[in-house]
Scaffold this motif. Structure first.
Motif, short mmCIF file in Angstrom:
data_model
loop_
_atom_site.label_atom_id
_atom_site.label_comp_id
_atom_site.label_asym_id
_atom_site.label_seq_id
_atom_site.Cartn_x
_atom_site.Cartn_y
_atom_site.Cartn_z
N GLY A 74 1.11 -1.05 -0.08
CA GLY A 74 0.06 0.10 0.03
C GLY A 74 0.79 1.12 -0.12
N THR B 25 0.83 6.07 0.95
CA THR B 25 -0.05 6.99 1.61
C THR B 25 0.04 8.21 0.43
N TYR C 30 -5.83 1.34 -7.65
CA TYR C 30 -6.34 0.91 -6.45
C TYR C 30 -6.67 -0.83 -6.81
N SER D 173 -3.27 3.49 2.49
CA SER D 173 -4.42 2.82 1.92
C SER D 173 -3.64 1.42 1.36
#
Length: 108
Positions: free
Chosen positions: A49, A51, A60, A76
């Motif tokens: 992931g 930031t 995503y 995330s």
């Protein structure tokens, strides 16, 4: 018109291979514009992931969508950085959807 530089990773190379694209970007959480991509991108070698910062172009992986951040956000899982927009991103802050043509201006 906005310009960006892409990362040197598997996901960014897969994204580059899909260009040119015309995408309908939808606002998501008053933080980013998102759009579905024609095909999923490779996440080989990607971290778990990231930031995102203002101007980051990301993928995503759990949803298979492009996400372009016009506000910063917390870490995330599943988010892979594809690149970064240069200059003023004010157009992305406009309420509602927008249509974006994404193309290669110059390959280095």
């Amino acid at each position: 018109m906005l310009s960006a530089t892409l990362e040197d990773n598997a996901a960014a190379r897969d994204f580059l291979a899909q260009l040119p694209l015309t995408l309908d970007l939808q606002d998501y959480a008053a933080t980013e514009k998102i759009a579905q991509l024609p095909t999923k991108l490779s996440t080989a070698g990607a971290s778990a992931g990231m930031t995102p910062s203002i101007g980051d172009i990301t993928y995503y992986a759990p949803w298979g969508n492009l996400a372009i951040f016009y506000k910063g956000f917390g870490h995330s899982a599943g988010l892979v950085k594809l690149g970064r927009i240069h200059g003023d991103i004010q157009v992305l802050r406009a309420a509602g959807p927008l249509t974006a043509g994404i193309e290669v201006a110059e390959r280095r």
